[in-house]
Design a protein around this motif. Structure first.
Motif, mmCIF file in Angstrom:
data_model
loop_
_atom_site.group_PDB
_atom_site.id
_atom_site.type_symbol
_atom_site.label_atom_id
_atom_site.label_comp_id
_atom_site.label_asym_id
_atom_site.label_seq_id
_atom_site.Cartn_x
_atom_site.Cartn_y
_atom_site.Cartn_z
ATOM 1 N N HIS A 174 31.505 30.734 28.785
ATOM 2 C CA HIS A 174 31.236 31.911 27.988
ATOM 3 C C HIS A 174 32.240 32.914 28.281
ATOM 4 C CE1 HIS A 174 27.186 30.594 26.620
ATOM 5 N NE2 HIS A 174 27.295 30.422 27.893
ATOM 6 N N ALA A 175 33.040 33.394 27.205
ATOM 7 C CA ALA A 175 33.985 34.535 27.670
ATOM 8 C C ALA A 175 33.361 35.586 28.362
ATOM 9 C CB ALA A 175 34.710 35.054 26.103
ATOM 10 N N GLY A 176 32.268 36.013 28.150
ATOM 11 C CA GLY A 176 31.447 37.242 28.870
ATOM 12 C C GLY A 176 30.774 36.890 30.000
ATOM 13 N N ALA A 177 31.117 35.775 30.785
ATOM 14 C CA ALA A 177 30.347 35.319 31.981
ATOM 15 C C ALA A 177 30.454 36.188 32.907
ATOM 16 C CB ALA A 177 30.589 33.721 31.954
ATOM 17 N N TRP A 178 31.726 36.891 33.017
ATOM 18 C CA TRP A 178 31.890 37.823 34.263
ATOM 19 C C TRP A 178 31.657 39.102 34.000
ATOM 20 C CZ3 TRP A 178 37.430 35.614 35.798
ATOM 21 C CH2 TRP A 178 37.265 34.139 36.193
ATOM 22 N N ALA A 179 31.073 39.437 32.944
ATOM 23 C CA ALA A 179 30.703 40.803 32.341
ATOM 24 C C ALA A 179 29.985 41.783 33.604
ATOM 25 C CB ALA A 179 30.051 41.181 31.095
ATOM 26 N N GLY A 180 28.949 41.131 34.134
ATOM 27 C CA GLY A 180 27.860 41.735 34.902
ATOM 28 C C GLY A 180 28.596 41.609 36.625
ATOM 29 N N GLY A 181 29.750 40.744 36.662
ATOM 30 C CA GLY A 181 30.162 40.276 38.059
ATOM 31 C C GLY A 181 30.412 38.952 38.410
ATOM 32 N N THR A 182 31.035 38.670 39.204
ATOM 33 C CA THR A 182 31.701 37.104 39.237
ATOM 34 C C THR A 182 31.602 36.649 40.869
ATOM 35 O OG1 THR A 182 33.203 35.672 38.808
ATOM 36 C CG2 THR A 182 33.814 37.753 39.149
ATOM 37 N N THR A 183 31.296 35.458 40.881
ATOM 38 C CA THR A 183 31.809 34.899 42.333
ATOM 39 C C THR A 183 32.916 34.170 42.358
ATOM 40 O OG1 THR A 183 30.304 33.025 41.972
ATOM 41 C CG2 THR A 183 29.203 34.915 43.058
ATOM 42 N N ASP A 184 33.823 34.069 41.359
ATOM 43 C CA ASP A 184 34.918 33.264 41.049
ATOM 44 C C ASP A 184 36.034 34.117 41.868
ATOM 45 O OD1 ASP A 184 36.679 31.249 39.496
ATOM 46 O OD2 ASP A 184 37.783 33.309 39.503
ATOM 47 N N LYS A 185 36.806 33.277 42.981
ATOM 48 C CA LYS A 185 37.772 33.784 43.751
ATOM 49 C C LYS A 185 38.660 34.825 42.933
ATOM 50 C CE LYS A 185 37.283 30.198 47.195
ATOM 51 N NZ LYS A 185 38.043 29.292 47.962
ATOM 52 N N ALA A 186 39.280 34.166 41.850
ATOM 53 C CA ALA A 186 40.237 35.201 41.118
ATOM 54 C C ALA A 186 39.709 36.354 40.417
ATOM 55 C CB ALA A 186 40.820 34.312 40.068
ATOM 56 N N GLY A 187 38.183 36.167 39.960
ATOM 57 C CA GLY A 187 37.626 37.140 39.387
ATOM 58 C C GLY A 187 37.495 38.284 40.546
ATOM 59 N N VAL A 188 36.896 37.871 41.676
ATOM 60 C CA VAL A 188 36.653 38.693 42.720
ATOM 61 C C VAL A 188 37.581 39.552 43.173
ATOM 62 C CG1 VAL A 188 35.792 38.895 45.189
ATOM 63 C CG2 VAL A 188 34.717 37.300 43.566
ATOM 64 N N ARG A 189 38.994 39.048 43.074
ATOM 65 C CA ARG A 189 40.188 39.688 43.551
ATOM 66 C C ARG A 189 40.469 40.932 42.602
ATOM 67 N NH1 ARG A 189 42.184 34.393 45.148
ATOM 68 N NH2 ARG A 189 43.131 34.310 43.538
ATOM 69 N N ALA A 190 40.473 40.325 41.151
ATOM 70 C CA ALA A 190 40.525 41.116 40.233
ATOM 71 C C ALA A 190 39.673 42.355 40.214
ATOM 72 C CB ALA A 190 40.690 40.517 38.970
ATOM 73 N N GLU A 191 38.390 42.258 40.384
ATOM 74 C CA GLU A 191 37.466 43.345 40.337
ATOM 75 C C GLU A 191 37.657 43.846 41.533
ATOM 76 O OE1 GLU A 191 34.186 43.805 39.082
ATOM 77 O OE2 GLU A 191 33.812 42.023 37.960
ATOM 78 N N LYS A 192 38.014 43.715 42.817
ATOM 79 C CA LYS A 192 38.374 44.476 43.864
ATOM 80 C C LYS A 192 39.586 45.542 43.709
ATOM 81 C CE LYS A 192 39.322 44.567 48.906
ATOM 82 N NZ LYS A 192 40.024 45.675 48.876
ATOM 83 N N ALA A 193 40.731 44.864 43.033
ATOM 84 C CA ALA A 193 41.720 45.613 42.825
ATOM 85 C C ALA A 193 41.371 46.600 41.809
ATOM 86 C CB ALA A 193 43.018 44.720 42.062
ATOM 87 N N ALA A 194 40.602 46.337 40.746
ATOM 88 C CA ALA A 194 40.182 47.156 39.873
ATOM 89 C C ALA A 194 39.259 48.274 40.352
ATOM 90 C CB ALA A 194 39.528 46.709 38.668
ATOM 91 N N THR A 195 38.426 47.977 41.269
ATOM 92 C CA THR A 195 37.579 49.084 41.896
ATOM 93 C C THR A 195 38.485 49.880 42.786
ATOM 94 O OG1 THR A 195 35.775 47.257 42.186
ATOM 95 C CG2 THR A 195 35.828 49.234 43.551
ATOM 96 N N ASP A 196 39.595 49.565 43.329
ATOM 97 C CA ASP A 196 40.120 50.517 43.930
ATOM 98 C C ASP A 196 41.225 51.427 43.113
ATOM 99 O OD1 ASP A 196 39.418 49.266 46.373
ATOM 100 O OD2 ASP A 196 41.109 47.916 46.452
ATOM 101 N N ALA A 197 41.741 50.661 41.850
ATOM 102 C CA ALA A 197 42.403 51.263 41.152
ATOM 103 C C ALA A 197 41.626 52.516 40.183
ATOM 104 C CB ALA A 197 42.937 50.624 39.933
ATOM 105 N N VAL A 198 40.406 52.250 39.944
ATOM 106 C CA VAL A 198 39.543 52.923 39.115
ATOM 107 C C VAL A 198 39.053 54.345 40.043
ATOM 108 C CG1 VAL A 198 37.209 53.347 38.107
ATOM 109 C CG2 VAL A 198 38.770 51.499 37.563
#
Length: 211
Positions: A174-198
């Protein structure tokens, strides 16, 4: 049929799976999308064109609801809202469809589905980078839930979710599978970078408001 949509300003520094960070204030909706659940709404405002004016206070998470099972049972009987004559334009077309039993092929670098003797181009450029759905997964699929759109003089399919075969078992992507969070390595890195930026952007915005 109704549409539920939320939006937020997007800084250039937030990309990929990190985009979900910007929408997390609407966590009830994002959580339901990523977990594959229905939502129970209570007096949610809706426009004449069936767009929900989303309010988390009027929504709560319901029972699990598989998109493909739901589409197979309910989509054929669903009806869209009537559009006023002066508002009708092909660019507004975004009809939800379920396709099954097609063959996929690439033609001049462009993915297309062959269905009942007809060719339907797939708009892979509309597949978001903020989720696990990829053009490769779409090409290997045997069922697809998407939006039928009209663009540049032809109908195109925007994939939202696909069913494919992984190790002889059917798996949904699903395209929205990561909407609530993800354990995918690439997704986790992007989430962390976004958290810092936000966090930095919010801190700077707070400084400006205090001046």
């Amino acid at each position: 049929l109704v549409r539920a949509g939320v939006s937020a300003p997007k800084p250039d520094t937030v990309v990929g799976a990190g985009l979900w960070q910007l929408l997390r204030p609407r966590m009830s909706l994002l959580g339901a999308v990523s977990e594959g659940r229905s939502m129970e709404l209570d007096a949610m405002p809706v426009t004449a064109e069936e767009d929900l004016v989303w309010d988390d206070e009027r929504a709560r998470t319901g029972e699990p609801a598989d998109p493909f099972a739901t589409a197979r049972v309910r989509l054929s009987a669903a009806t869209a809202a009537r559009v006023a004559p002066l508002d009708r334009h092909p660019v507004r077309i975004a009809a939800p469809v379920l396709l099954e039993g097609y063959g996929a092929h690439s033609e001049e670098g462009r993915l297309a589905f062959d269905l009942a003797g007809q060719r339907l181009a797939v708009d892979t450029d509309r597949i978001p980078a903020a989720g696990p759905l990829t053009p490769e997964a779409v090409a290997a699929s045997h069922a697809c839930v998407g939006l039928l759109r009209w663009d540049a003089g032809e109908f195109l399919l925007q994939p939202l979710a696909v069913e494919t075969t992984v190790r002889k078992k059917t798996a949904a992507v699903h395209a929205g599978a990561w909407a609530g969070g993800t354990t995918d390595k690439a997704g986790v890195r992007a989430e962390k970078a976004a958290t810092d930026a936000v966090a930095v952007l919010r801190e700077r915005a707070g400084r400006l408001l205090r001046k």
